[in-house]
Write a protein that holds these residues in place. Structure first.
Motif, PDB file in Angstrom:
ATOM      1  N   MET A  41      -0.677   6.777  -5.182  1.00 44.96           N
ATOM      2  CA  MET A  41      -1.375   7.439  -4.075  1.00 44.96           C
ATOM      3  C   MET A  41      -0.416   8.325  -3.281  1.00 44.96           C
ATOM      4  N   VAL A  42       0.810   7.825  -3.069  1.00 45.88           N
ATOM      5  CA  VAL A  42       1.796   8.599  -2.299  1.00 45.88           C
ATOM      6  C   VAL A  42       2.166   9.886  -3.032  1.00 45.88           C
ATOM      7  N   GLY A  43       2.109   9.844  -4.373  1.00 45.01           N
ATOM      8  CA  GLY A  43       2.395  11.051  -5.147  1.00 45.01           C
ATOM      9  C   GLY A  43       1.209  11.999  -5.208  1.00 45.01           C
ATOM     10  N   ALA A 325      -4.435   1.082  -3.777  1.00 48.41           N
ATOM     11  CA  ALA A 325      -4.892   2.414  -3.368  1.00 48.41           C
ATOM     12  C   ALA A 325      -5.094   2.469  -1.857  1.00 48.41           C
ATOM     13  N   LEU A 326      -5.641   1.402  -1.292  1.00 47.65           N
ATOM     14  CA  LEU A 326      -5.841   1.357   0.171  1.00 47.65           C
ATOM     15  C   LEU A 326      -4.496   1.426   0.892  1.00 47.65           C
ATOM     16  N   LEU A 327      -3.528   0.653   0.386  1.00 39.55           N
ATOM     17  CA  LEU A 327      -2.199   0.642   0.996  1.00 39.55           C
ATOM     18  C   LEU A 327      -1.563   2.030   0.900  1.00 39.55           C
ATOM     19  N   GLY A 328      -1.652   2.626  -0.280  1.00 38.58           N
ATOM     20  CA  GLY A 328      -1.084   3.958  -0.483  1.00 38.58           C
ATOM     21  C   GLY A 328      -1.753   5.004   0.394  1.00 38.58           C
ATOM     22  N   PRO A 356     -12.250  11.349   4.058  1.00 39.69           N
ATOM     23  CA  PRO A 356     -12.892  10.353   3.192  1.00 39.69           C
ATOM     24  C   PRO A 356     -12.905  10.802   1.722  1.00 39.69           C
ATOM     25  N   HIS A 357     -13.020  12.114   1.493  1.00 36.79           N
ATOM     26  CA  HIS A 357     -12.999  12.630   0.122  1.00 36.79           C
ATOM     27  C   HIS A 357     -11.666  12.316  -0.555  1.00 36.79           C
ATOM     28  N   VAL A 358     -10.571  12.520   0.180  1.00 40.14           N
ATOM     29  CA  VAL A 358      -9.234  12.240  -0.364  1.00 40.14           C
ATOM     30  C   VAL A 358      -9.107  10.747  -0.676  1.00 40.14           C
ATOM     31  N   GLY A 362      -8.611   8.859  -4.354  1.00 42.51           N
ATOM     32  CA  GLY A 362      -7.555   7.868  -4.586  1.00 42.51           C
ATOM     33  C   GLY A 362      -8.106   6.563  -5.126  1.00 42.51           C
ATOM     34  N   GLN A 363      -9.181   6.076  -4.500  1.00 39.46           N
ATOM     35  CA  GLN A 363      -9.798   4.826  -4.958  1.00 39.46           C
ATOM     36  C   GLN A 363     -10.297   4.968  -6.392  1.00 39.46           C
ATOM     37  N   GLY A 364     -10.965   6.084  -6.661  1.00 37.49           N
ATOM     38  CA  GLY A 364     -11.499   6.305  -8.005  1.00 37.49           C
ATOM     39  C   GLY A 364     -10.391   6.325  -9.053  1.00 37.49           C
TER      40      GLY A 364
END
Lengths: 393, 187
Positions: A41-43, A325-328, A356-358, A362-364
């Protein structure tokens, strides 16, 4: 699968609950998945946040009751030229709102790119100086002064957007500065919540005098209602040198010109990081299945369906990935959300936005990675016979 | 002791850990190669300006992230492998193999797939970069990054070092293992 769906669902919930209760015994492996997905996620997300931030700053500036008149072939308002002799006919066009004094709400404006010192990079950054008249200010009620006052007509005075004031040197209130070969005084700081926050605004008459420039760049008009746009457009385009666009359509045109390069880079990095996280997920789920071998063997022996056990393995992987993903996303939100960046089609400053889109992208991404990573061990568990399961123990 | 045949036999017996270390190294070093190569191309058109410093900081951060991920994933694989093979390793200790030799074997089993994966990953990154330049709008205006010989010269030792760091904690476990207790568990 020999079990009916209701029983299979009950079995799935039971096996999943058992697995989650023993998660603390596999904490190190589980943390590897969470860490790996957080790093993905960070990347991936900062560049998406930049893209969403830029798009959002343009769409917030768009008002369907406003329209722009540009010259034919102009890609932006800054590259357009409106001949002096066209202004009267534009003001007489139908569909334009009128002030209480009967004046057409049409404002001939300038846009000039200007270079200012970027405080972060200590190099020249690019933004826009907009020349706006009193009618223009009346048409743009979202310009909210945070300090100071509006420029007086004919005076070499500018107001700076709050993001521009943060990003560039020399824009503090009452500062004297040189722009376009003339000296200007900063008399106010404003906020709109859109791309304008990265720009400077001066009086149009003062800009015309300073530059000895007869032709304006574009005309902004306020329509009686969005429905009046077609009438207005027909009248304006009688002059074949001109085109008319609703303001949302103009900004949509700019959005389409945003380079895809950052998104390509973001998704490539996300893919490469994701493949690394994938191998970590595969290994973690193999380790989870191995650690639960006795439990799985007993469950299979007492009649639990292989598919229910396999599904619980996938669910556990997706849960861990979702947490990662939530943490990232949280790390990226704390790191970049609201950060001003000098960029955009005509320069300026916009904010990174973790929308929210971003977060959903990430979650997906994490869930798909977990699904693919958990499949091999899940299939192994699901297809194994009871004897194989007992033997593995 | 026949070092290489021992490692080969261990890898064949339980290839899943080696495969996972290999794939992790492949993609993480591909990421590192793409990040550093892209940074080199973009910095070349900035001619050493301040943007170059920013770009270098970004690409080096991405490279550091890649190294962090591969270290964690390798540690995970080695830990699990050691945990599963504690009986076998304890028997080696009982037969007189020194702790240092056993630790070296564990490290070699991690280093071999890590180095191979790193080498292939760096080659893959070259392919990805050339594809980028071909696909991106006006990508042909960006200079092609030079062959990453310097990257190989630092990347492959880095892969060996990563395997060493990742094997450190499992190695401690081996060094502290009590032969009698571990052998008793085999009953």
């Amino acid at each position: 699968m020999n079990t009916n769906p209701k029983t299979a669902m009950r079995q799935f919930f039971a096996v999943t609950a058992l697995g989650l209760r023993s998660l603390h015994t596999r904490i190190a492996n589980s943390l590897v998945v969470i860490f790996a997905l957080a790093v993905v996620m960070v990347g991936l997300l900062p560049l998406l946040a930049a893209s969403d931030g830029l798009i959002s700053s343009y769409t917030r500036a768009a008002n369907p009751s406003r329209a722009l008149v540009l010259s034919v072939g102009a890609a932006t308002d800054g590259s357009s030229t409106i001949p002096q002799n066209s202004l009267k006919s534009i003001e007489k066009s139908p569909g334009i709102a009128r002030t209480r004094d009967g004046l057409a709400m049409a404002d001939a404006e300038f846009f000039r790119p200007v270079k200012l010192l970027n405080l972060t990079t200590e190099e020249d950054g690019l933004t826009g100086l907009i020349g706006m008249g009193p009618i223009g200010f009346a048409m743009t009620p979202e310009i909210r002064l945070l300090s100071g006052r509006l420029p007086h007509a004919g005076n070499a005075e500018i107001i700076a957007g709050d993001l521009a004031e943060r990003k560039f040197a020399g824009l503090a209130l009452n500062t004297q500065m040189r722009l376009l070969g003339a000296s200007w005084r900063v008399v106010g700081i404003f906020h709109t919540g859109s791309i304008l926050d990265g720009d400077l605004i001066a009086d149009a008459t003062a800009m015309k005098l300073m530059q000895n420039q007869p032709d304006y760049n574009f005309v902004m008009v306020k329509l009686d209602s969005p429905a009046q746009f077609e009438n207005f457009r027909h009248a304006v385009t009688v002059d074949k040198r001109l085109i008319a666009l609703k303001q949302p359509d103009y900004y949509l045109m700019l959005i389409r010109r945003i380079p895809v390069t950052p998104l390509v880079v973001a998704y490539t990095l996300g893919l490469l990081l994701g493949m690394g996280a994938l191998s970590g997920t595969v290994h973690t789920m193999y380790a989870a299945v191995s650690a639960r071998a006795r439990e799985i063997a007993i469950l299979r022996a007492i009649g639990f369906d292989g598919a229910a056990v396999a599904a619980s393995v996938v669910f556990e992987a997706m849960l861990l990935a979702s947490l990662g993903a939530l943490l990232g996303t949280l790390i990226v939100w704390l790191w970049v959300d609201g950060h001003p960046w000098n960029g955009g089609i005509q320069g300026g400053v916009f904010r990174f936005l973790v929308t929210p889109h971003v977060a959903l992208v990430g979650q997906g991404w994490a869930l798909v990675t977990a699904l693919i990573g958990a499949l091999p061990p899940a299939l192994k568990t699901g297809r194994a016979t009871v004897i194989d399961a007992l033997r593995d123990r | 002791m026949k070092f290489v045949p021992f490692i080969w036999a261990a890898l064949r017996r339980k290839p899943v850990h080696a495969v996972l270390i290999f794939t992790s190294a492949l993609f993480c070093f591909a990421l590192i190669g793409v990040a550093l190569g892209a940074g080199h191309s973009l910095a070349a058109i900035d001619h050493g300006g301040r943007q170059s410093a920013q770009l270098n900081a970004i690409t080096e951060t991405i490279a550091a992230i890649g190294l962090a991920i591969i270290t964690v994933l390798t540690w995970n694989a080695v830990s699990h492998s050691v945990r599963l093979r504690m009986p076998e390793l304890t028997i080696l200790k009982a037969l007189g193999y020194s702790t240092g030799l056993i630790i070296t074997l564990i490290w070699s089993e991690a280093a071999a797939p890590s180095v191979v994966g790193a080498a292939m990953g760096l080659l893959l990154s070259r392919g990805i970069l050339l594809l980028f330049l071909h696909l991106l709008p006006r990508g042909d205006m960006l200079p092609v990054p030079p062959w990453p010989l310097a990257l190989f010269a630092t990347g492959l030792p880095a892969a060996v070092l990563v395997a060493g760091i990742a094997s450190a904690i499992p190695a401690l476990r081996i060094s502290r293992a009590d032969v009698a207790s571990e052998l008793a568990r085999l009953r």
